[in-house]
Scaffold this active site. Sequence first.
Site, PDB file in Angstrom:
ATOM      1  N   ASN A 193      34.806  37.881  37.301  1.00 37.43           N
ATOM      2  CA  ASN A 193      35.018  38.936  36.304  1.00 37.43           C
ATOM      3  C   ASN A 193      35.360  40.294  36.916  1.00 37.43           C
ATOM      4  O   ASN A 193      36.045  41.101  36.317  1.00 37.43           O
ATOM      5  CB  ASN A 193      33.782  39.077  35.402  1.00 37.43           C
ATOM      6  CG  ASN A 193      32.480  39.051  36.160  1.00 37.43           C
ATOM      7  OD1 ASN A 193      32.219  38.125  36.919  1.00 37.43           O
ATOM      8  ND2 ASN A 193      31.667  40.065  35.972  1.00 37.43           N
TER       9      ASN A 193
ATOM     10  N   CYS B 253      28.613  45.174  32.384  1.00 39.91           N
ATOM     11  CA  CYS B 253      27.171  45.145  32.141  1.00 39.91           C
ATOM     12  C   CYS B 253      26.412  46.004  33.150  1.00 39.91           C
ATOM     13  O   CYS B 253      25.314  46.438  32.884  1.00 39.91           O
ATOM     14  CB  CYS B 253      26.632  43.723  32.210  1.00 39.91           C
ATOM     15  SG  CYS B 253      27.851  42.482  31.974  1.00 39.91           S
TER      16      CYS B 253
HETATM   17  N1  PLP Z   1      30.560  34.873  32.568  1.00 40.54           N
HETATM   18  C1  PLP Z   1      31.472  35.754  32.973  1.00 40.54           C
HETATM   19  C2  PLP Z   1      32.278  35.483  34.196  1.00 40.54           C
HETATM   20  C3  PLP Z   1      31.671  36.942  32.259  1.00 40.54           C
HETATM   21  O1  PLP Z   1      32.571  37.826  32.662  1.00 40.54           O
HETATM   22  C4  PLP Z   1      30.879  37.167  31.091  1.00 40.54           C
HETATM   23  C5  PLP Z   1      31.022  38.422  30.341  1.00 40.54           C
HETATM   24  O2  PLP Z   1      31.465  39.424  30.842  1.00 40.54           O
HETATM   25  C6  PLP Z   1      29.959  36.187  30.708  1.00 40.54           C
HETATM   26  C7  PLP Z   1      29.826  35.047  31.467  1.00 40.54           C
HETATM   27  C8  PLP Z   1      29.121  36.358  29.476  1.00 40.54           C
HETATM   28  O3  PLP Z   1      29.900  36.165  28.314  1.00 40.54           O
HETATM   29  P1  PLP Z   1      29.439  36.696  26.886  1.00 40.54           P
HETATM   30  O4  PLP Z   1      29.708  38.169  26.878  1.00 40.54           O
HETATM   31  O5  PLP Z   1      30.290  35.957  25.924  1.00 40.54           O
HETATM   32  O6  PLP Z   1      28.000  36.379  26.753  1.00 40.54           O
END
Ligand code: PLP
Length: 404
Positions: free
Chosen positions: A164, A339
């Site tokens: 991400n 986050c």
């Molecule tokens: N996994 C990855 C790689 C992410 O980038 C994110 C959110 O940024 C998530 C999981 C979590 O997803 P959600 O926001 O739908 O809970």
Amino acid sequence: MSALKMSALPYRQMIYADYNSTAPVLKSVAEVMQPYLAECFGNPAADYCRLGVVARDALEEARLNLARLLSANGEEVVFLSGGTESCFHALMGAYLARPEKKHIITSAVEHAAVLRTVELLERPPFNCQVTYLAVDRHGVVCLDELAKAILPKTGIVSIMLANNETGVVMPIARIAEVCRQSDIVLHTDAVQAVGKMPVNFRELDVDLLSVSGHKFGAPKGIGALLVRDAALWRPVVVGGGQENGRRGGTPAVALAVGLGQAAVKADVFLSENGEEKLLSVLEAFESCLRKEISGCFINGSGATRLSNTSSVVFGNIIAKQLVENLSSRNIVISAGAACSAAKLDPSHVLRAMGLSDMECMSTARISFGPNATLDEAVSLAKALAEEVNALRNAAKDEVSRRLC
Ligand code: PLP
């Protein structure tokens, strides 16, 4: 900014380059959802009445649409609330299927959705042992380490498909080859990959795959887990046995319909060479940045990356300040992962790639949407150059002032 002020400023009038954080709901997605928010409100389990049948049919069509995008079967798709829930279900469900397999392998650069879940599995009553694979300086998981880390009691490997923060794509199909030889369940967090690059559940050869709708044009609050072999996984939320007994709770029909439509649009984007077009926008952006800002560099530039993501180390500035200054010009990018942007903690991803704390602090993430244009990319690069150079000059002035 208040909701009222935001409503006076549609995102189309901004430069919004934070798609890895979240994407706007596509117009056609909002449209197809509309009937299921109002008149078609039936419970898909209530197939004894027309309303229920309509809801059930819509849910099943949405399931097939998502399955088609991922080259999966409809029966393999379990709808749930999003990426975090999907990763939790994947890992906890794989553990519950084989609780005697008490060793989990993941990587140092996973999202909190995976990292916090394996930490939970490390504690009583689960008492698993967790190995965190390192990444190389480009941010790619070290394959050699995977083979060395496997123990007879290894039950689960969880490695993301695309990171991400950096957009770096991991060699999941090769990881799958290793897992197949050792009877290990492989989960991939494909939250950032789905909709941005081709994701083929069969070819990746994973057992479990996580999807989040709001990263590619569906609303927040919907996602999916793909489960290949029900024998290697147990449901975590049971309740009324919905989703074929794999996730209890009345399904969010309207949201699932939205996710299905986002999948249809993603299919169109990919089949019309959207990825290649976006890559040329990204390349123009990065070359403009390199020209305008001395000493900046792109994380993961030596690896395969998503065509929408640039993680840029600017050096000698605090990226959080840069993000705030750009925000006041209606330009949205982020410092590190969304986050963790509120804290000034250096990113665990960049640290794992060997960046210094100062390099981590001066890194910003730019993540374009599927329709980003060359003009937008160049304007953004120029705005970044102005703000970075202003911050660098202000820092120099401050040093000179203090030395006087
Ligand atoms: N996994 C990855 C790689 C992410 O980038 C994110 C959110 O940024 C998530 C999981 C979590 O997803 P959600 O926001 O739908 O809970």
